[in-house]
Motif scaffolding. Structure first.
Motif, PDB file in Angstrom:
ATOM      1  N   ALA A 125      43.288  51.301  40.613  1.00  0.00           N
ATOM      2  CA  ALA A 125      42.212  50.336  40.757  1.00  0.00           C
ATOM      3  C   ALA A 125      40.921  51.148  41.256  1.00  0.00           C
ATOM      4  O   ALA A 125      40.164  50.088  41.870  1.00  0.00           O
ATOM      5  N   LEU A 243      41.051  41.595  42.838  1.00  0.00           N
ATOM      6  CA  LEU A 243      40.059  42.767  42.958  1.00  0.00           C
ATOM      7  C   LEU A 243      38.493  41.845  43.184  1.00  0.00           C
ATOM      8  O   LEU A 243      38.515  40.682  42.606  1.00  0.00           O
ATOM      9  N   LEU A 259      41.354  46.854  33.673  1.00  0.00           N
ATOM     10  CA  LEU A 259      41.697  45.934  34.721  1.00  0.00           C
ATOM     11  C   LEU A 259      41.276  44.447  34.519  1.00  0.00           C
ATOM     12  O   LEU A 259      40.383  44.242  33.851  1.00  0.00           O
TER      13      LEU A 259
END
Length: 329
Positions: A125, A243, A259
């Motif tokens: 990430a 996120l 992502l």
């Protein structure tokens, strides 16, 4: 042995001890910089030590969570290969000092941490620096949800663990972005435990059965989130993340990296499978582990080793000859 072998087909006891040596080394090397106001020097010393010890470990490691692009790190950077190259193929998350500012200021709760899982199981990430997280013990499963208001989560979790809401303690990073979150926690009737820096320990303590922290919430680093996930999995705890890109440019970067920046990440999304290690050594004293201490000719360290496959937490207390570690006039 093939590099594609499962991590725990390799003798895990030996690997665990070697991983502990890497975090011990990083913590000890940071000692001269505790309270000296130079977080970069502390971090540099810890990075050098951790990397040197990882190079001796018999595994084929790739750093998925490293020192990061934002620091233009010359060592332990994302994508770097570490280890001897022999043995199991692994993903690695490293943070030679989680809490560099704490170390520089001489404050508590600084750790040296690393986590290991099978190759290809750890979420990268790194393109989005921040992550919103919620961590509890195992009773949070099916009860707590990051999409719900914090007050609702606190009341539901308190009922699940048989506590009065007034006795629930929630760890949160002490940041301006959390002013409303902190107010909402207190409005629900729970108490806060504000973290100055480094929220890995906060997440671990929330997942532990014997901790005074019941829940850890808020926005912190996504690298710390993935590292925490490895520990929470070993503890059998509950964790979700989402996120939190700081602007449209970072959102686009995350999307380009594959992502889903709006998705709720479950624990299995952050680190897949049941083959993870998490190792932490205290740099300064904290609720999870004691910090490095110098007593005459000896240095003592305390570490924890978590293993998801067996669900164990082991404490490692070590005594080191100071003359082997610290340069003195």
């Amino acid at each position: 042995m093939s590099n594609e072998a499962s991590l725990f087909h390799h003798p895990d006891r030996n690997l665990a001890l070697e991983l502990v040596r890497a975090t011990e080394a990083a913590a000890i090397r940071a000692v001269p910089w505790i309270g000296k106001g130079d977080k970069n020097a502390a971090d540099g010393a810890a990075v050098d030590a951790m990397r040197a010890f990882l190079a001796t470990v018999d595994f084929d490691g790739v750093i998925v969570i490293g020192e990061g692009e934002k620091d233009e790190a010359p060592m332990l950077f994302n994508g770097e290969r570490v280890g001897s190259g022999d043995g199991p193929a692994c993903d690695i998350a490293v943070d030679p000092i989680d809490g560099t500012s704490l170390t520089a200021a001489g404050r508590s709760h600084a750790l040296s941490v690393l986590a290991v899982s099978d190759r290809g199981t750890m979420l990268d990430a790194s393109s989005v620096f921040y992550m919103d997280k919620i961590v509890t013990g195992p009773a949070g499963r099916g009860v707590v949800d990051i999409r719900k208001p914090i007050g609702e989560n606190i009341r539901a979790y308190a009922a699940a663990i048989g506590k009065d809401v007034a006795d629930v303690r929630v760890a949160v990073l002490d940041r301006p972005r959390h002013e409303q979150l902190i107010a909402d926690i207190r409005a629900a009737g729970a108490g806060t435990r504000l973290i100055l820096d480094g929220d890995v320990a906060g997440g671990i303590n929330a997942a532990r059965h014997d901790s005074r922290i019941d829940m850890c919430v808020g926005i912190g680093g996504s690298p710390e989130g993935i590292t925490t996930a490895c520990a929470v999995k070993a503890l059998g705890g509950f964790m979700q993340g989402r996120l939190a890109p700081k602007d449209d440019e970072e959102r686009a970067r995350g999307t380009a990296a594959g992502l889903d920046v709006d998705a709720v990440l479950e624990l299995e999304d952050m680190v897949r499978g049941d083959n993870t290690f998490f190792v932490a050594t205290g740099v300064t004293d904290g609720a999870l582990v004691a910090g490095v201490k110098r007593e005459g000719d000896y240095i003592t360290t305390e570490s924890v080793v978590l293993r998801s496959k067996s669900g164990t937490l082991r404490r490692v207390q070590a005594e080191h000859l100071a003359s082997k570690w610290l340069d003195e006039d």
